[in-house]
Write a protein that holds these residues in place. Structure first.
Motif, short mmCIF file in Angstrom:
data_model
loop_
_atom_site.label_atom_id
_atom_site.label_comp_id
_atom_site.label_asym_id
_atom_site.label_seq_id
_atom_site.Cartn_x
_atom_site.Cartn_y
_atom_site.Cartn_z
N THR A 18 1.00 -1.18 -0.02
CA THR A 18 0.03 0.11 -0.11
C THR A 18 0.76 1.08 0.05
OG1 THR A 18 -1.91 1.07 0.99
CG2 THR A 18 -0.20 0.07 2.47
N GLY A 19 0.36 2.21 -0.43
CA GLY A 19 1.00 3.72 -0.53
C GLY A 19 1.12 4.26 0.95
N GLU A 20 1.62 5.36 0.82
CA GLU A 20 1.67 6.22 1.77
C GLU A 20 0.59 7.41 1.66
OE1 GLU A 20 4.82 9.47 2.52
OE2 GLU A 20 5.77 7.91 3.74
N GLY A 21 -0.20 7.60 2.96
CA GLY A 21 -0.90 8.68 2.91
C GLY A 21 -2.49 8.10 2.70
N GLN A 22 -2.93 7.16 3.51
CA GLN A 22 -4.12 6.58 3.36
C GLN A 22 -5.32 7.69 3.81
OE1 GLN A 22 -5.62 3.71 6.11
NE2 GLN A 22 -6.48 2.50 4.46
N SER A 23 -6.31 7.72 3.09
CA SER A 23 -7.37 8.68 3.51
C SER A 23 -8.77 8.12 3.06
CB SER A 23 -7.05 10.04 2.97
OG SER A 23 -7.57 10.01 1.69
N LEU A 24 -9.91 8.80 3.34
CA LEU A 24 -11.18 8.13 2.87
C LEU A 24 -11.36 8.31 1.46
CD1 LEU A 24 -14.31 7.47 3.91
CD2 LEU A 24 -14.73 9.99 3.57
N ASP A 25 -10.78 9.02 0.52
CA ASP A 25 -10.71 8.99 -0.96
C ASP A 25 -9.52 8.23 -1.70
OD1 ASP A 25 -12.93 10.63 -0.61
OD2 ASP A 25 -11.59 12.34 -0.66
N THR A 26 -8.59 7.70 -0.61
CA THR A 26 -7.44 7.04 -1.22
C THR A 26 -7.09 5.94 -0.37
OG1 THR A 26 -5.83 8.58 -0.26
CG2 THR A 26 -6.43 9.07 -2.50
N PRO A 27 -7.80 4.93 -0.41
CA PRO A 27 -7.61 3.66 0.51
C PRO A 27 -6.24 3.18 0.27
CG PRO A 27 -9.78 3.32 -0.85
CD PRO A 27 -8.91 4.62 -1.32
N PHE A 28 -5.51 3.33 -0.69
CA PHE A 28 -3.96 2.84 -0.82
C PHE A 28 -3.04 4.02 -0.98
CE2 PHE A 28 -6.96 -0.66 -2.19
CZ PHE A 28 -6.38 -1.74 -1.56
N ALA A 31 -0.51 5.28 -3.85
CA ALA A 31 -0.27 4.22 -4.92
C ALA A 31 -1.79 4.17 -5.58
CB ALA A 31 -0.25 2.79 -4.18
N GLY A 32 -2.73 4.90 -5.11
CA GLY A 32 -4.00 4.94 -5.91
C GLY A 32 -4.38 3.39 -6.17
N ALA A 33 -5.06 3.25 -7.49
CA ALA A 33 -5.48 1.83 -8.05
C ALA A 33 -4.38 1.13 -8.90
CB ALA A 33 -6.45 2.22 -8.94
N ARG A 34 -3.20 1.56 -8.70
CA ARG A 34 -2.00 0.99 -9.51
C ARG A 34 -1.72 -0.44 -9.02
NH1 ARG A 34 2.71 4.68 -9.40
NH2 ARG A 34 1.90 5.29 -7.45
N LEU A 35 -1.89 -0.77 -7.89
CA LEU A 35 -1.77 -2.05 -7.64
C LEU A 35 -2.65 -3.12 -7.97
CD1 LEU A 35 -0.52 -1.47 -3.89
CD2 LEU A 35 1.02 -2.57 -5.59
N HIS A 36 -3.74 -2.47 -8.28
CA HIS A 36 -4.89 -3.39 -8.49
C HIS A 36 -5.41 -3.30 -10.02
CE1 HIS A 36 -4.58 -2.50 -4.27
NE2 HIS A 36 -4.75 -3.55 -4.09
N GLU A 37 -4.84 -2.67 -10.89
CA GLU A 37 -5.18 -2.64 -12.25
C GLU A 37 -5.49 -3.69 -13.01
OE1 GLU A 37 -2.86 0.33 -14.05
OE2 GLU A 37 -3.96 2.16 -13.00
N TRP A 38 -4.46 -4.72 -12.45
CA TRP A 38 -4.68 -6.24 -13.03
C TRP A 38 -5.93 -6.79 -12.94
CZ3 TRP A 38 -5.43 -10.73 -10.65
CH2 TRP A 38 -5.11 -10.48 -9.05
N PHE A 39 -6.43 -6.74 -11.68
CA PHE A 39 -7.61 -7.11 -11.16
C PHE A 39 -8.95 -6.72 -11.86
CE2 PHE A 39 -10.42 -7.70 -7.44
CZ PHE A 39 -10.80 -9.11 -7.50
#
Length: 214
Positions: A18-28, A31-39
């Motif tokens: 997961t990336g740095e700076g989790q918030s309500l609008d950015t769960p990761f 990193a945003g959605a980049r870790l899960h674009e394959w899924f």
């Protein structure tokens, strides 16, 4: 004995889940959605969105194993919520809306327990302050002989690996560099000696690694 499994757990090539700076609008975080674009294109994810279509290649085939035979899930509080410390209220019930995709009891590890929340579709969130061993005992009891999934985030998966409680681990290594965030592998030197390991790289560029206890 039921097995303890981790599925579809994405990390960057530098080991961050997961990336740095989790918030309500950015769960990761960053990193945003980049870790899960394959899924996202897979049939498994599309069905979670109520859509009948989706890809059925290797990414899809691997993704589809995540819920087969699962009777309960354990997750860390940061997967459930961006909030920290005591709960300000009990209105927040996760990022997944009224019908979360789990459809089983889910045990949320937190130092601040709160009343259980029953959602649509068979998901009930239980908030417990427990060691990995005690959380697993409760989850196995609720699973009724089926397997228990460790859903994340990285701190929770790492704790269960450190206690040698995981029987099957699927890691999706995504070809991005995050540089900061929460790493999975820290403190787990020699982990590979406990498992039989296989890997396959798909056209999406993702390498799927499975660690299975012999």
């Amino acid at each position: 004995m039921s097995r303890v499994r981790v599925h579809n757990f994405s990390i960057s090539i530098d080991g961050f889940a997961t990336g740095e700076g989790q918030s309500l609008d950015t769960p990761f975080g960053h990193a945003g959605a980049r870790l899960h674009e394959w899924f996202f294109p897979t049939r498994t994810f599309q069905r979670m969105q109520g859509k009948p279509e989706g890809s059925s290649g290797v990414d899809g085939a691997v993704a589809a194993t995540w819920d087969a035979g699962i009777g309960a899930e354990i997750m860390g509080r940061n997967k459930f919520s961006p909030h920290r410390g005591p709960w300000e209220n009990h209105d927040w019930n996760g990022w997944w809306g009224p019908n979360p995709p789990f459809h089983t009891p889910v045990f949320v590890l937190t130092h601040h327990p709160r009343p259980s929340v029953e959602m649509e579709g068979g998901t009930t969130f239980h908030f417990i302050d427990a060691t990995p061993q005690e959380a697993l005992r409760q989850a196995r009891e609720a699973a009724g002989g089926l397997d228990v999934r460790i859903g994340g985030g990285p701190t929770t998966v790492r704790e269960f690996l450190a206690e040698d409680l995981v029987d099957h681990l699927h890691i999706a290594v995504v070809p991005i560099v995050l540089g900061r965030g929460e790493r999975l592998w820290d403190g787990l030197e020699g982990l590979e000696q406990r498992f039989e390991i296989e890997s396959v790289t798909t056209p999406s560029g993702v390498t799927h690694m499975t660690f299975t206890r012999p």
